[in-house]
Design a protein around this motif. Sequence first.
Motif, PDB file in Angstrom:
ATOM      1  N   SER A   1     -56.773  39.290 -26.213  1.00 28.74           N
ATOM      2  CA  SER A   1     -57.937  40.184 -26.242  1.00 28.74           C
ATOM      3  C   SER A   1     -58.668  40.215 -27.587  1.00 28.74           C
ATOM      4  N   ALA A   2     -58.498  39.196 -28.395  1.00 29.07           N
ATOM      5  CA  ALA A   2     -59.254  39.101 -29.645  1.00 29.07           C
ATOM      6  C   ALA A   2     -60.629  38.492 -29.342  1.00 29.07           C
ATOM      7  N   THR A   3     -61.632  38.969 -30.042  1.00 28.29           N
ATOM      8  CA  THR A   3     -62.986  38.458 -29.858  1.00 28.29           C
ATOM      9  C   THR A   3     -63.085  37.058 -30.453  1.00 28.29           C
ATOM     10  N   ILE A   4     -63.636  36.141 -29.684  1.00 31.09           N
ATOM     11  CA  ILE A   4     -63.769  34.764 -30.176  1.00 31.09           C
ATOM     12  C   ILE A   4     -64.988  34.626 -31.083  1.00 31.09           C
ATOM     13  N   VAL A   5     -66.126  35.160 -30.652  1.00 33.32           N
ATOM     14  CA  VAL A   5     -67.365  35.033 -31.428  1.00 33.32           C
ATOM     15  C   VAL A   5     -67.585  36.319 -32.210  1.00 33.32           C
ATOM     16  N   ASN A   6     -67.830  36.179 -33.516  1.00 30.18           N
ATOM     17  CA  ASN A   6     -67.943  37.358 -34.381  1.00 30.18           C
ATOM     18  C   ASN A   6     -69.290  38.065 -34.289  1.00 30.18           C
ATOM     19  N   GLY A   7     -70.186  37.576 -33.490  1.00 30.42           N
ATOM     20  CA  GLY A   7     -71.494  38.214 -33.355  1.00 30.42           C
ATOM     21  C   GLY A   7     -72.608  37.429 -34.009  1.00 30.42           C
ATOM     22  N   ASP A   8     -72.273  36.528 -34.941  1.00 31.23           N
ATOM     23  CA  ASP A   8     -73.285  35.683 -35.562  1.00 31.23           C
ATOM     24  C   ASP A   8     -73.587  34.512 -34.630  1.00 31.23           C
ATOM     25  N   ILE A   9     -74.845  34.399 -34.247  1.00 31.34           N
ATOM     26  CA  ILE A   9     -75.273  33.364 -33.304  1.00 31.34           C
ATOM     27  C   ILE A   9     -76.334  32.500 -33.970  1.00 31.34           C
ATOM     28  N   GLY A  10     -76.196  31.210 -33.794  1.00 32.07           N
ATOM     29  CA  GLY A  10     -77.214  30.270 -34.247  1.00 32.07           C
ATOM     30  C   GLY A  10     -77.750  29.503 -33.053  1.00 32.07           C
ATOM     31  N   ILE A  11     -78.958  28.999 -33.192  1.00 33.66           N
ATOM     32  CA  ILE A  11     -79.569  28.212 -32.116  1.00 33.66           C
ATOM     33  C   ILE A  11     -80.060  26.908 -32.704  1.00 33.66           C
ATOM     34  N   TYR A  12     -79.746  25.829 -32.002  1.00 37.89           N
ATOM     35  CA  TYR A  12     -80.322  24.519 -32.305  1.00 37.89           C
ATOM     36  C   TYR A  12     -81.074  24.105 -31.052  1.00 37.89           C
ATOM     37  N   GLY A  13     -82.391  24.010 -31.161  1.00 36.01           N
ATOM     38  CA  GLY A  13     -83.202  23.657 -30.005  1.00 36.01           C
ATOM     39  C   GLY A  13     -84.079  22.458 -30.292  1.00 36.01           C
ATOM     40  N   VAL A  14     -84.227  21.620 -29.272  1.00 34.55           N
ATOM     41  CA  VAL A  14     -85.082  20.444 -29.365  1.00 34.55           C
ATOM     42  C   VAL A  14     -86.248  20.632 -28.405  1.00 34.55           C
TER      43      VAL A  14
END
Length: 189
Positions: free
Chosen positions: A87-100
């Motif tokens: 039950s540990a959170t995998i993603v810490n809340g920081d999100i990045g996007i790479y879009g083409v």
Amino acid sequence: TKSAGWLLRGDVNAPAVILLHRYGTNRSYMLDLGVKLNEATNFTILMPDQRGHGTSATTAICSFGGCEAGDIDSAIAFLKSLKTPESATIVNGDIGIYGVEMGATAGLRAASNNPNIKALVLDSLPQSSDAVAAAAVARRFPFASSITAKLAQLGAYGYFFDGCYSKDSACDTAKRVAGRKVLLLAGVD
């Protein structure tokens, strides 16, 4: 929204990156980059098929980066819901996007409305959704493409009357993205 995608899990409590492909391709277009990024950073990587793309597309309607911005919000909610068996959170809340191309249009538009997106890499960013539509029409119907593209744009405005087709230019949208790290890439593929 529902979408098929590939997920490469990273370290617990690490950032995540959403990789968004260009118009006319699918998530496999981003697979090589996603694997390399995951191996180099141990970030969680999500590679979804955008609307109207991929063999398992849940909708056949693509809005050239407009409605797809809302789909990114759903992808972020999915990433934040990921847990380990303990039950540990995998993603810490920081999100990045790479879009083409179309993915860059959708990523920029999503970042203008979503403060969870901390970093953007925009590769081959078109001027607007109209530019993505015009390029798609020109590839499909090279004869009289400027006239056909104008008809397609007018049709898109009418079809997406609910407002998710983005009429804003990338410059206007970028004005609403403040306090984020943004990298613009351009050049030959």
